[in-house]
Scaffold this motif. Structure first.
Motif, PDB file in Angstrom:
ATOM      1  N   LEU A   1       0.832  -1.206   0.000  1.00 32.71           N
ATOM      2  CA  LEU A   1       0.000   0.000   0.000  1.00 32.71           C
ATOM      3  C   LEU A   1       0.868   1.257   0.000  1.00 32.71           C
ATOM      4  O   LEU A   1       0.550   2.243  -0.677  1.00 32.71           O
ATOM      5  N   VAL A   2       1.956   1.229   0.746  1.00 31.19           N
ATOM      6  CA  VAL A   2       2.887   2.364   0.762  1.00 31.19           C
ATOM      7  C   VAL A   2       3.468   2.579  -0.635  1.00 31.19           C
ATOM      8  O   VAL A   2       3.582   3.718  -1.111  1.00 31.19           O
ATOM      9  N   SER A   3       3.834   1.488  -1.298  1.00 28.20           N
ATOM     10  CA  SER A   3       4.375   1.588  -2.665  1.00 28.20           C
ATOM     11  C   SER A   3       3.361   2.208  -3.626  1.00 28.20           C
ATOM     12  O   SER A   3       3.721   2.990  -4.519  1.00 28.20           O
ATOM     13  N   LYS A   4       2.111   1.888  -3.437  1.00 25.59           N
ATOM     14  CA  LYS A   4       1.063   2.460  -4.293  1.00 25.59           C
ATOM     15  C   LYS A   4       0.961   3.967  -4.104  1.00 25.59           C
ATOM     16  O   LYS A   4       0.786   4.724  -5.076  1.00 25.59           O
ATOM     17  N   VAL A   5       1.067   4.420  -2.851  1.00 24.48           N
ATOM     18  CA  VAL A   5       1.018   5.859  -2.582  1.00 24.48           C
ATOM     19  C   VAL A   5       2.244   6.534  -3.190  1.00 24.48           C
ATOM     20  O   VAL A   5       2.131   7.609  -3.802  1.00 24.48           O
ATOM     21  N   GLU A   6       3.414   5.905  -3.038  1.00 29.55           N
ATOM     22  CA  GLU A   6       4.648   6.467  -3.611  1.00 29.55           C
ATOM     23  C   GLU A   6       4.545   6.570  -5.135  1.00 29.55           C
ATOM     24  O   GLU A   6       5.040   7.527  -5.739  1.00 29.55           O
ATOM     25  N   GLU A   7       3.929   5.595  -5.736  1.00 35.37           N
ATOM     26  CA  GLU A   7       3.761   5.591  -7.188  1.00 35.37           C
ATOM     27  C   GLU A   7       2.742   6.645  -7.644  1.00 35.37           C
ATOM     28  O   GLU A   7       2.906   7.282  -8.685  1.00 35.37           O
TER      29      GLU A   7
END
Length: 292
Positions: free
Chosen positions: A169-175
């Motif tokens: 989920l963190v990676s999705k926000v970063e993306e």
């Protein structure tokens, strides 16, 4: 390895015509709270029992039940209290004289008077008793710890799965974050061109507005800290000892970063992801309450 705070252990030791049975069970608690129930005759062992249990556990509400049976042929002695019998006889003779009665006291009658004969328990060898009780206590405690470890491994696997999901989920926000800035610039530029019609757009002012928006909605620091807390928790889950309090603190910090991310979100997609993060963090916090 991590341990759950719930557990159960039982052990029975029968030696020297004596039998000790120890059972213990535990549920969640912020600190170590031990409740010992044992026969009244063994009350003097309560403090040593508590001290011994500290070698096996550090958190949890633990109930310990101890039963004791003495199967030896002689567990008590009959004591003849001569002084008491003499005092009864003195008063009986005086009664006979006072009321002019015959003195007809027999041994069988006198023996029934209170305290003439009393029962005394055979003195116990405390050192020998403690040796046997400690053995039963250790057996139950070892089984208790083993059950906590088994349950702890299940908790660990569940938590690792939740933490990995949080990293995704963190990676999705970063993306998604850089895309928001680009979309805002495009939307702002289109709006300005619509208002100004054919006039030239002030690129400098446009850049300033985009920069202000980017600064307000930037969650890079929050995401870095959140990722760091998640990785730290995964590492701590592989450590030995009592780690429940540390994990609870990390979960609080995760929740703080997720809240800030949600409050800064100017995008529906990021808002939804932040909400998912908060839900997962709450699930993690609930599971952590079961860890010693």
């Amino acid at each position: 390895m991590i341990k759950s705070m719930t557990g159960f252990g039982r052990c029975e030791v029968a030696e020297n015509n004596r039998k000790f049975t120890v059972e213990m069970k535990a549920v969640n608690h912020r600190y170590l709270d031990v409740n010992v129930k044992l026969p009244k005759a063994l009350n003097f062992f309560e403090l040593p029992i508590r001290n011994e249990l500290k070698n096996y556990m550090s958190r949890g509400k633990v109930d310990v039940f101890i039963s004791y049976e003495d199967m030896s042929e002689k567990t008590s002695n009959v004591r003849y209290n001569k002084e008491v019998a003499e005092e009864y006889l003195t008063h009986l003779r005086q009664m006979a004289e006072d009321f002019d009665l015959g003195f007809d006291v027999r041994v069988s009658n006198l023996s029934k008077y209170p305290e003439v004969f009393t029962m005394e328990e055979v003195s116990m060898d405390e050192e020998e008793l403690w040796k046997e009780l400690k053995k039963a206590l250790a057996g139950a405690a070892e089984q208790f710890v083993e059950s906590r470890v088994v349950e702890g491994e299940k908790l660990k696997a569940d938590l690792i799965g939740k933490l990995d999901n949080m990293l995704e989920l963190v990676s999705k926000v970063e993306e998604r974050s850089p895309q928001i800035i680009a979309e805002y610039r495009k939307k702002l530029e289109d709006k300005v061109r619509e208002l100004l019609e054919d006039r030239i757009v002030d690129e400098g002012r446009l850049l300033t507005e985009v920069t202000i928006f980017a600064d307000k909605s930037c969650v890079d620091e929050e995401l870095v800290r959140l990722r760091s807390h998640i990785e730290k928790m995964k590492t701590d889950l592989s450590k030995d000892g009592s780690i429940g309090k540390n994990l609870d603190f990390l979960a609080q910090e995760m929740n703080r970063e997720a809240n800030t991310t949600l409050s800064k979100a100017n995008d529906l997609e990021i808002s939804n992801i932040a909400i998912e993060l908060k839900v997962e963090i709450e699930k993690v916090r609930e599971q952590i309450q079961n860890i010693e």
